[in-house]
Design a protein around this motif. Structure first.
Motif, PDB file in Angstrom:
ATOM      1  N   LEU A   1     -10.120  13.477 -42.959  1.00 34.40           N
ATOM      2  CA  LEU A   1     -11.451  13.852 -42.500  1.00 34.40           C
ATOM      3  C   LEU A   1     -11.381  14.994 -41.496  1.00 34.40           C
ATOM      4  O   LEU A   1     -12.204  15.901 -41.526  1.00 34.40           O
ATOM      5  N   ASP A   2     -10.402  14.967 -40.600  1.00 35.07           N
ATOM      6  CA  ASP A   2     -10.243  16.035 -39.608  1.00 35.07           C
ATOM      7  C   ASP A   2      -9.953  17.366 -40.280  1.00 35.07           C
ATOM      8  O   ASP A   2     -10.500  18.386 -39.895  1.00 35.07           O
ATOM      9  N   ARG A   3      -9.088  17.378 -41.294  1.00 33.44           N
ATOM     10  CA  ARG A   3      -8.766  18.624 -42.007  1.00 33.44           C
ATOM     11  C   ARG A   3      -9.995  19.190 -42.699  1.00 33.44           C
ATOM     12  O   ARG A   3     -10.237  20.376 -42.682  1.00 33.44           O
ATOM     13  N   LYS A   4     -10.797  18.332 -43.305  1.00 36.32           N
ATOM     14  CA  LYS A   4     -11.998  18.800 -43.986  1.00 36.32           C
ATOM     15  C   LYS A   4     -13.010  19.334 -42.982  1.00 36.32           C
ATOM     16  O   LYS A   4     -13.705  20.290 -43.254  1.00 36.32           O
ATOM     17  N   ALA A   5     -13.098  18.732 -41.823  1.00 39.09           N
ATOM     18  CA  ALA A   5     -14.052  19.157 -40.809  1.00 39.09           C
ATOM     19  C   ALA A   5     -13.667  20.513 -40.216  1.00 39.09           C
ATOM     20  O   ALA A   5     -14.528  21.290 -39.832  1.00 39.09           O
ATOM     21  N   VAL A   6     -12.386  20.834 -40.137  1.00 37.48           N
ATOM     22  CA  VAL A   6     -11.919  22.061 -39.511  1.00 37.48           C
ATOM     23  C   VAL A   6     -12.063  23.257 -40.439  1.00 37.48           C
ATOM     24  O   VAL A   6     -12.224  24.376 -39.993  1.00 37.48           O
ATOM     25  N   LYS A   7     -12.053  23.050 -41.733  1.00 35.32           N
ATOM     26  CA  LYS A   7     -12.135  24.150 -42.689  1.00 35.32           C
ATOM     27  C   LYS A   7     -13.441  24.918 -42.489  1.00 35.32           C
ATOM     28  O   LYS A   7     -14.510  24.339 -42.460  1.00 35.32           O
ATOM     29  N   ARG A   8     -13.330  26.217 -42.355  1.00 31.05           N
ATOM     30  CA  ARG A   8     -14.518  27.026 -42.137  1.00 31.05           C
ATOM     31  C   ARG A   8     -14.443  28.317 -42.925  1.00 31.05           C
ATOM     32  O   ARG A   8     -13.369  28.785 -43.277  1.00 31.05           O
ATOM     33  N   ALA A   9     -15.590  28.868 -43.182  1.00 35.61           N
ATOM     34  CA  ALA A   9     -15.666  30.131 -43.920  1.00 35.61           C
ATOM     35  C   ALA A   9     -15.170  31.267 -43.029  1.00 35.61           C
ATOM     36  O   ALA A   9     -15.369  31.248 -41.822  1.00 35.61           O
TER      37      ALA A   9
ATOM     38  N   PHE B   1     -24.396  46.681 -46.488  1.00 29.26           N
ATOM     39  CA  PHE B   1     -25.499  46.887 -45.552  1.00 29.26           C
ATOM     40  C   PHE B   1     -25.432  48.274 -44.929  1.00 29.26           C
ATOM     41  O   PHE B   1     -24.364  48.879 -44.861  1.00 29.26           O
ATOM     42  N   ARG B   2     -26.567  48.735 -44.445  1.00 25.59           N
ATOM     43  CA  ARG B   2     -26.642  50.057 -43.810  1.00 25.59           C
ATOM     44  C   ARG B   2     -25.984  50.059 -42.436  1.00 25.59           C
ATOM     45  O   ARG B   2     -25.391  51.047 -42.041  1.00 25.59           O
ATOM     46  N   THR B   3     -26.119  48.962 -41.696  1.00 24.79           N
ATOM     47  CA  THR B   3     -25.569  48.923 -40.336  1.00 24.79           C
ATOM     48  C   THR B   3     -24.662  47.710 -40.144  1.00 24.79           C
ATOM     49  O   THR B   3     -24.776  46.701 -40.866  1.00 24.79           O
ATOM     50  N   GLN B   4     -23.815  47.818 -39.155  1.00 28.46           N
ATOM     51  CA  GLN B   4     -22.932  46.710 -38.794  1.00 28.46           C
ATOM     52  C   GLN B   4     -23.760  45.518 -38.317  1.00 28.46           C
ATOM     53  O   GLN B   4     -23.463  44.371 -38.631  1.00 28.46           O
ATOM     54  N   LYS B   5     -24.817  45.798 -37.595  1.00 34.12           N
ATOM     55  CA  LYS B   5     -25.690  44.751 -37.076  1.00 34.12           C
ATOM     56  C   LYS B   5     -26.319  43.947 -38.217  1.00 34.12           C
ATOM     57  O   LYS B   5     -26.405  42.725 -38.145  1.00 34.12           O
ATOM     58  N   GLU B   6     -26.734  44.622 -39.281  1.00 33.04           N
ATOM     59  CA  GLU B   6     -27.299  43.927 -40.449  1.00 33.04           C
ATOM     60  C   GLU B   6     -26.251  43.048 -41.126  1.00 33.04           C
ATOM     61  O   GLU B   6     -26.556  41.931 -41.563  1.00 33.04           O
ATOM     62  N   ALA B   7     -25.028  43.534 -41.215  1.00 31.55           N
ATOM     63  CA  ALA B   7     -23.948  42.749 -41.830  1.00 31.55           C
ATOM     64  C   ALA B   7     -23.657  41.495 -41.018  1.00 31.55           C
ATOM     65  O   ALA B   7     -23.462  40.409 -41.581  1.00 31.55           O
ATOM     66  N   LEU B   8     -23.638  41.611 -39.694  1.00 30.06           N
ATOM     67  CA  LEU B   8     -23.405  40.446 -38.840  1.00 30.06           C
ATOM     68  C   LEU B   8     -24.550  39.441 -38.942  1.00 30.06           C
ATOM     69  O   LEU B   8     -24.318  38.229 -38.983  1.00 30.06           O
ATOM     70  N   ALA B   9     -25.775  39.941 -39.006  1.00 33.55           N
ATOM     71  CA  ALA B   9     -26.932  39.050 -39.152  1.00 33.55           C
ATOM     72  C   ALA B   9     -26.842  38.278 -40.467  1.00 33.55           C
ATOM     73  O   ALA B   9     -27.142  37.081 -40.516  1.00 33.55           O
ATOM     74  N   ALA B  10     -26.410  38.950 -41.538  1.00 30.37           N
ATOM     75  CA  ALA B  10     -26.253  38.284 -42.834  1.00 30.37           C
ATOM     76  C   ALA B  10     -25.165  37.213 -42.770  1.00 30.37           C
ATOM     77  O   ALA B  10     -25.281  36.164 -43.409  1.00 30.37           O
ATOM     78  N   ALA B  11     -24.112  37.458 -42.018  1.00 31.61           N
ATOM     79  CA  ALA B  11     -23.053  36.446 -41.856  1.00 31.61           C
ATOM     80  C   ALA B  11     -23.618  35.211 -41.166  1.00 31.61           C
ATOM     81  O   ALA B  11     -23.336  34.082 -41.584  1.00 31.61           O
ATOM     82  N   HIS B  12     -24.430  35.408 -40.139  1.00 29.34           N
ATOM     83  CA  HIS B  12     -25.062  34.285 -39.442  1.00 29.34           C
ATOM     84  C   HIS B  12     -25.939  33.477 -40.395  1.00 29.34           C
ATOM     85  O   HIS B  12     -25.918  32.254 -40.379  1.00 29.34           O
TER      86      HIS B  12
ATOM     87  N   ALA C   1     -25.686  33.377 -43.708  1.00 31.01           N
ATOM     88  CA  ALA C   1     -24.864  32.785 -44.767  1.00 31.01           C
ATOM     89  C   ALA C   1     -24.205  31.479 -44.334  1.00 31.01           C
ATOM     90  O   ALA C   1     -24.072  30.561 -45.138  1.00 31.01           O
ATOM     91  N   VAL C   2     -23.792  31.397 -43.082  1.00 31.90           N
ATOM     92  CA  VAL C   2     -23.094  30.188 -42.642  1.00 31.90           C
ATOM     93  C   VAL C   2     -24.037  29.058 -42.279  1.00 31.90           C
ATOM     94  O   VAL C   2     -23.649  27.899 -42.321  1.00 31.90           O
ATOM     95  N   GLY C   3     -25.270  29.385 -41.925  1.00 34.23           N
ATOM     96  CA  GLY C   3     -26.209  28.331 -41.540  1.00 34.23           C
ATOM     97  C   GLY C   3     -25.680  27.570 -40.346  1.00 34.23           C
ATOM     98  O   GLY C   3     -25.364  28.157 -39.315  1.00 34.23           O
ATOM     99  N   SER C   4     -25.532  26.274 -40.496  1.00 35.50           N
ATOM    100  CA  SER C   4     -25.037  25.447 -39.388  1.00 35.50           C
ATOM    101  C   SER C   4     -23.556  25.111 -39.535  1.00 35.50           C
ATOM    102  O   SER C   4     -23.017  24.332 -38.761  1.00 35.50           O
ATOM    103  N   GLN C   5     -22.895  25.682 -40.540  1.00 40.66           N
ATOM    104  CA  GLN C   5     -21.470  25.416 -40.768  1.00 40.66           C
ATOM    105  C   GLN C   5     -20.617  26.296 -39.849  1.00 40.66           C
ATOM    106  O   GLN C   5     -21.013  27.409 -39.523  1.00 40.66           O
ATOM    107  N   PRO C   6     -19.453  25.849 -39.452  1.00 38.71           N
ATOM    108  CA  PRO C   6     -18.570  26.697 -38.648  1.00 38.71           C
ATOM    109  C   PRO C   6     -18.009  27.842 -39.483  1.00 38.71           C
ATOM    110  O   PRO C   6     -17.761  27.690 -40.677  1.00 38.71           O
TER     111      PRO C   6
ATOM    112  N   GLU D   1     -12.471  39.430 -33.211  1.00 41.76           N
ATOM    113  CA  GLU D   1     -12.641  38.195 -33.981  1.00 41.76           C
ATOM    114  C   GLU D   1     -13.413  37.212 -33.134  1.00 41.76           C
ATOM    115  O   GLU D   1     -13.226  37.158 -31.917  1.00 41.76           O
ATOM    116  N   PHE D   2     -14.279  36.445 -33.776  1.00 40.65           N
ATOM    117  CA  PHE D   2     -15.020  35.422 -33.041  1.00 40.65           C
ATOM    118  C   PHE D   2     -15.490  34.341 -33.997  1.00 40.65           C
ATOM    119  O   PHE D   2     -15.542  34.537 -35.208  1.00 40.65           O
ATOM    120  N   ASP D   3     -15.814  33.189 -33.431  1.00 43.96           N
ATOM    121  CA  ASP D   3     -16.294  32.040 -34.195  1.00 43.96           C
ATOM    122  C   ASP D   3     -17.807  31.967 -34.134  1.00 43.96           C
ATOM    123  O   ASP D   3     -18.418  32.305 -33.115  1.00 43.96           O
TER     124      ASP D   3
END
Length: 83
Positions: A10-18, A46-57, A59-64, A79-81
């Motif tokens: 269960l711990d291994r499955k919980a730690v896996k993140r995109a 995307f046209r801007t880096q900011k748009e790409a980062l917003a799309a990443a947010h 895409a992940v929703g509430s997942q790590p 790098e950041f989480d």
């Protein structure tokens, strides 16, 4: 019959993140940033880096997740989480 998973499993499955890579690209239609989900063939542009980062947010929703920012020469400079 009840199936019980060990705590270690269960711990291994919980730690896996995109993992997402945000990197400059020579895209068409003015798209200069590539958002790539690691271990997939999925790329979004995307046209801007900011748009790409917003799309990443979004895409992940509430997942790590983990984001790696790349410079034009390819090296990772930040790098950041998420969540």
């Amino acid at each position: 019959m009840e199936i019980v998973m060990s705590t270690a499993t269960l711990d291994r499955k919980a730690v896996k993140r995109a993992i997402f890579h945000v990197q400059p690209c020579d895209g068409t239609d003015g798209n200069k940033w590539d958002l790539h989900k690691f271990r997939t063939s999925k790329h979004q542009y995307f046209r801007t880096q900011k748009e790409a980062l917003a799309a990443a947010h979004v895409a992940v929703g509430s997942q790590p997740a983990h984001v790696v920012m790349h410079a034009r020469d390819g090296h990772a400079y930040r790098e950041f989480d998420l969540n």
